[in-house]
Motif scaffolding. Structure first.
Motif, mmCIF file in Angstrom:
data_model
loop_
_atom_site.group_PDB
_atom_site.id
_atom_site.type_symbol
_atom_site.label_atom_id
_atom_site.label_comp_id
_atom_site.label_asym_id
_atom_site.label_seq_id
_atom_site.Cartn_x
_atom_site.Cartn_y
_atom_site.Cartn_z
ATOM 1 N N SER A 155 0.752 -1.145 -0.072
ATOM 2 C CA SER A 155 -0.022 -0.058 -0.068
ATOM 3 C C SER A 155 0.855 1.332 -0.055
ATOM 4 O O SER A 155 0.644 2.213 -0.728
ATOM 5 N N GLY A 156 1.982 1.376 0.885
ATOM 6 C CA GLY A 156 2.802 2.334 0.695
ATOM 7 C C GLY A 156 3.600 2.642 -0.544
ATOM 8 O O GLY A 156 3.899 3.690 -1.220
ATOM 9 N N ILE A 157 3.972 1.453 -0.832
ATOM 10 C CA ILE A 157 4.537 1.676 -2.281
ATOM 11 C C ILE A 157 3.599 1.942 -3.375
ATOM 12 O O ILE A 157 4.083 2.998 -4.264
ATOM 13 N N LEU A 158 2.489 1.640 -3.452
ATOM 14 C CA LEU A 158 1.543 2.255 -4.523
ATOM 15 C C LEU A 158 1.369 3.674 -4.203
ATOM 16 O O LEU A 158 1.375 4.374 -5.388
ATOM 17 N N LEU A 159 1.241 4.085 -3.002
ATOM 18 C CA LEU A 159 1.196 5.508 -2.872
ATOM 19 C C LEU A 159 2.345 6.183 -3.295
ATOM 20 O O LEU A 159 2.118 7.211 -4.222
ATOM 21 N N SER A 160 3.393 5.706 -2.928
ATOM 22 C CA SER A 160 4.787 6.491 -3.322
ATOM 23 C C SER A 160 4.744 6.408 -4.926
ATOM 24 O O SER A 160 5.243 7.476 -5.587
ATOM 25 N N LEU A 161 4.422 5.556 -5.553
ATOM 26 C CA LEU A 161 4.889 5.473 -7.097
ATOM 27 C C LEU A 161 3.539 6.269 -7.591
ATOM 28 O O LEU A 161 4.230 7.076 -8.601
ATOM 29 N N HIS A 162 2.478 6.501 -7.073
ATOM 30 C CA HIS A 162 1.571 7.427 -7.857
ATOM 31 C C HIS A 162 1.986 8.782 -7.399
ATOM 32 O O HIS A 162 2.001 9.453 -8.394
ATOM 33 N N LYS A 163 2.366 9.388 -6.530
ATOM 34 C CA LYS A 163 3.260 10.461 -6.120
ATOM 35 C C LYS A 163 4.295 10.788 -7.172
ATOM 36 O O LYS A 163 4.558 11.991 -7.481
ATOM 37 N N SER A 164 5.418 9.797 -7.217
ATOM 38 C CA SER A 164 6.287 9.965 -8.104
ATOM 39 C C SER A 164 5.758 10.163 -9.358
ATOM 40 O O SER A 164 6.568 11.118 -10.230
ATOM 41 N N VAL A 165 4.845 9.545 -9.948
ATOM 42 C CA VAL A 165 4.413 9.732 -11.455
ATOM 43 C C VAL A 165 3.608 10.968 -11.482
ATOM 44 O O VAL A 165 3.905 11.683 -12.691
ATOM 45 N N SER A 166 2.703 11.207 -10.591
ATOM 46 C CA SER A 166 1.610 12.347 -10.835
ATOM 47 C C SER A 166 2.074 13.529 -10.106
ATOM 48 O O SER A 166 1.506 14.809 -10.258
ATOM 49 N N GLY A 167 2.908 13.478 -9.184
ATOM 50 C CA GLY A 167 3.357 14.617 -8.324
ATOM 51 C C GLY A 167 2.769 14.804 -6.844
ATOM 52 O O GLY A 167 1.827 13.835 -6.592
ATOM 53 N N ASN A 168 3.296 15.452 -6.125
ATOM 54 C CA ASN A 168 2.723 15.374 -4.502
ATOM 55 C C ASN A 168 1.274 15.790 -4.197
ATOM 56 O O ASN A 168 0.524 15.658 -3.374
ATOM 57 N N ALA A 169 0.514 16.316 -5.352
ATOM 58 C CA ALA A 169 -0.673 16.699 -5.530
ATOM 59 C C ALA A 169 -1.651 15.446 -5.427
ATOM 60 O O ALA A 169 -2.785 15.782 -5.023
ATOM 61 N N PHE A 170 -1.257 14.613 -5.902
ATOM 62 C CA PHE A 170 -1.923 12.907 -5.829
ATOM 63 C C PHE A 170 -2.494 12.695 -4.502
ATOM 64 O O PHE A 170 -1.976 12.925 -3.470
ATOM 65 N N ARG A 171 -3.872 12.404 -4.313
ATOM 66 C CA ARG A 171 -4.659 12.083 -3.083
ATOM 67 C C ARG A 171 -5.404 10.829 -3.248
ATOM 68 O O ARG A 171 -6.042 10.575 -4.439
ATOM 69 N N LEU A 172 -5.310 10.210 -2.173
ATOM 70 C CA LEU A 172 -6.242 8.858 -2.154
ATOM 71 C C LEU A 172 -7.695 9.460 -1.530
ATOM 72 O O LEU A 172 -7.698 10.487 -0.909
ATOM 73 N N SER A 173 -8.548 8.907 -2.196
ATOM 74 C CA SER A 173 -10.177 9.384 -1.546
ATOM 75 C C SER A 173 -10.353 8.668 -0.247
ATOM 76 O O SER A 173 -11.004 8.963 0.411
ATOM 77 N N SER A 174 -10.045 7.303 -0.209
ATOM 78 C CA SER A 174 -10.099 6.562 1.135
ATOM 79 C C SER A 174 -9.267 5.184 0.733
ATOM 80 O O SER A 174 -8.913 4.878 -0.059
#
Length: 344
Positions: A155-174
């Motif tokens: 779960s932590g890796i997925l969040l990190s990859l999304h932020k790396s690809v999309s930027g720190n503005a990426f947010r999970l909704s839940s």
């Protein structure tokens, strides 16, 4: 597209990606690499060797050591979130250079065997939000504490990859987790920054679907094609090259531009050079043939996918000059590099 046959949990075909944050964290807490790797069959030398490959069973052996050595003192979720895109090598660069985040997701799932999978992943778009569903691998039984560990870590890796690809503005909704809330679960909220449910039917990370249509920060068509071709070759070798030839091929591709001699490769594989030569011959090849095949695959990619000059390609592939490269390419294909590049 190369499809991957069944890969057993003891097959040593994966890079060391998944272990990097863990060993770094343990070192920061005065836990030696020897303690972290105990019983795994991985040595401290392997950690600094880009040519080392490990199995899923070895990965979980190190995870078990981590749980034993840091009981209640470290969050797998936070460790996963510290993962860097560049830790994934060619695979990570392909994600970053994709045309859209959706393309990056499709690439990631297609080539997931290059990322040392420790869970089963599915992107579900049937609801209002896109959701990563994280499940146990059906062929890889883990004890309860380890199952929880790998789901948090992924779960932590997925969040990190999304932020790396999309930027720190990426947010999970839940987010939801298929296990009970741990004591002191505040770090879940600080890392994920979204509503969280425990004791859920499945572990899932949800986010707005519109993120999938955005361009990654490093989107670049030529770069993507180059690293995709390399990943494709690596995946083909995982599929069909389990012997010593496959091991050599993976070593050469993982460090393109650096072509070890047979003697140097023998040292990396822990064999005497005569033994390595015999093994290669028994599989119907020669060391020079393997090196030429790798160089040809890379050269053909550069010629058809880029505007690189013969001089640049020859330097990248370790030739002494462009003339040597042109002669070798003519020997491989019976075509000059220019004629090959002009083909429809």
């Amino acid at each position: 597209m190369a499809e991957v046959k069944y890969i057993g949990s003891t097959e040593r075909i994966y890079p060391l990606y998944k272990l990097i944050p863990l060993t770094a964290h343990l070192a920061a807490n005065d836990i030696t690499e020897e303690q972290a790797l105990a019983g795994s069959g991985i040595t401290t030398t392997h950690l600094s060797d880009p040519y080392s490959f490990i199995s899923r069973q070895q990965v979980t052996a190190v995870f078990d050591n981590f749980l034993r050595l840091t009981p209640g003192r470290a969050s797998p979720l936070e460790l996963g979130a510290s993962f860097r895109l560049t830790d994934y090598g060619f695979y990570g660069y392909a994600l970053l250079s994709s045309a859209t985040v959706r393309d990056a997701v499709n690439f990631g799932l297609t080539y997931r065997e290059l990322a040392t999978p420790i869970v089963e992943l599915e992107l579900d778009e049937s609801g209002d939000a896109a959701a990563w569903i994280i499940r146990a691998l059906p062929d890889f039984t883990l004890h309860e504490a380890m199952e929880r560990f790998v789901q948090e870590y992924q779960s932590g890796i997925l969040l990190s990859l999304h932020k790396s690809v999309s930027g720190n503005a990426f947010r999970l909704s839940s987010a939801s987790f298929a296990f009970s809330a741990p004591a002191g679960a505040a770090h879940y909220h600080s890392v994920l920054n979204c509503p969280i449910e425990f004791d859920a039917a499945s572990t899932a990370l949800r986010f707005d679907k519109t993120w999938l249509e955005r361009r990654p920060l490093g989107s670049h068509a030529i770069t993507f094609q180059l690293v995709q071709d390399t990943c494709h070759d690596m995946l083909e070798r995982i599929n069909g090259g389990r012997g010593i030839v496959g091991d050599i091929y993976r070593h050469l591709l993982s460090q393109s531009g650096q072509f070890a001699s047979l003697e140097e490769m023998a040292v990396r594989l822990g064999l005497h050079s005569r033994t390595l030569r015999r093994k290669i011959i028994s599989e119907g090849s020669t060391y020079q043939k393997i090196v030429d095949e790798v160089k040809f695959k890379l050269a053909s990619t550069y010629l058809t996918r880029t505007e690189m000059t013969h001089e640049s390609i020859s330097e990248r592939l370790g030739f002494s000059d462009a003339s040597s490269f042109r002669r070798a390419f003519k020997r491989w294909t019976h075509l000059s590099p220019n004629d090959f590049r002009k083909r429809p």
